[in-house]
Write an enzyme that holds these catalytic residues in place. Sequence first.
Site, short mmCIF file in Angstrom:
data_model
loop_
_atom_site.label_atom_id
_atom_site.label_comp_id
_atom_site.label_asym_id
_atom_site.label_seq_id
_atom_site.Cartn_x
_atom_site.Cartn_y
_atom_site.Cartn_z
N SER A 143 -30.35 16.41 71.00
CA SER A 143 -30.40 16.61 69.55
C SER A 143 -30.80 15.28 68.92
CB SER A 143 -29.03 17.03 69.03
OG SER A 143 -28.16 15.91 69.06
N LYS A 144 -30.91 15.32 67.62
CA LYS A 144 -31.29 14.10 66.90
C LYS A 144 -30.29 12.97 67.16
CE LYS A 144 -34.55 16.25 64.86
NZ LYS A 144 -34.21 17.65 64.70
N ARG A 145 -29.07 13.38 67.59
CA ARG A 145 -28.03 12.34 67.79
C ARG A 145 -28.23 11.55 69.08
NH1 ARG A 145 -25.36 16.57 65.70
NH2 ARG A 145 -24.82 17.37 67.75
N SER A 179 -37.82 18.42 61.38
CA SER A 179 -36.64 18.04 60.61
C SER A 179 -36.18 16.64 61.01
CB SER A 179 -35.52 19.06 60.82
OG SER A 179 -35.19 19.14 62.18
#
Length: 313
Positions: free
Chosen positions: A250-252, A12
Amino acid sequence: METVGRFAPSPSGRIHLGNILCALLVWLSARQKGGKVVLRIEDLDTARCPRRYADQMEDDLRWLGLSWDEGPGVGGPDGPYYQSERTALYQAALEKLEQKGLVYPCFCTRAELHAASAPHREDGQVVYAGTCRTLTQEEAAEKAKKRPPALRLRVPEKVWGFTDGHMGPYEEHLARDCGDFLLRRSDGMFAYQLAVVVDDAAMGVTEVVRGADLLDSTPRQLYLYDLLGLTPPVFYHFPLLLTSDGRRLSKRNADAGLDVLRDRSTAAEILGKLAYLAGFNPSAAPKTAEELLKDFDWDKVPTEDIRIPEGLF
Ligand code: GLU
């Protein structure tokens, strides 16, 4: 029996250090036993996991030197290796469970699920209160005119336990701790729990290596193995990587993503540092996956979550 490990990412976004540690541990654990590695792309949620992310992930894994013996680009006897192309298999398993009378339609909305009085788990997931469990066929047919149902699996009042290869004994009371769980969403998307069991069995996977955030999914999956008459693999859950201030990656966390790291590091630098954090590289010195094989040992890997020191990467 030959060891078959697998890496089963959901692409994702760009892979981050947590995914890379997972891929490394899958690779080392299988290769050290002379086994092979399957790559399976868990893209059931095709909107969140477009093919270009999977392509990028495959490129990143090759760059890292974490090869696979079966999977995208390589082929193999048990393909296709994208879950989005395997729905006929999930449908067949669902029908098997339906024949046992264990599947029922659930019409609850998200708001209703949260409002129901069932206890919430520590991780914030809702244990299903069983609202639709006792609907009659007529009631269900009436409701289905307004809204397509999700499908749930009845779970028994039973403790389901197993011994994790790394974390040791673990058990859950299926009805109390999990509740009747989803097999298919109301939009027709099959649930992770069903797909992962069908695929690991179909692909001959003998060991599942993955993050400890999935430890509590394992009793549900073992229940499915049992119902479907399939042989479960051995499980190894490894601790999660956290940011220096203790948050989940996370992606952050921009600097934990390979988009940034690949520009400023070599693959051996990244793998060497990860192996150091995970206990099987004596220093943070660069090491290729091949070079790490001789020192890798599950006994060296901690069981507590691992913080990434500020500035290490
Ligand atoms: N696709 C899942 C994820 O990326 C992992 C599934 C598994 O390893 O069982 O979180």
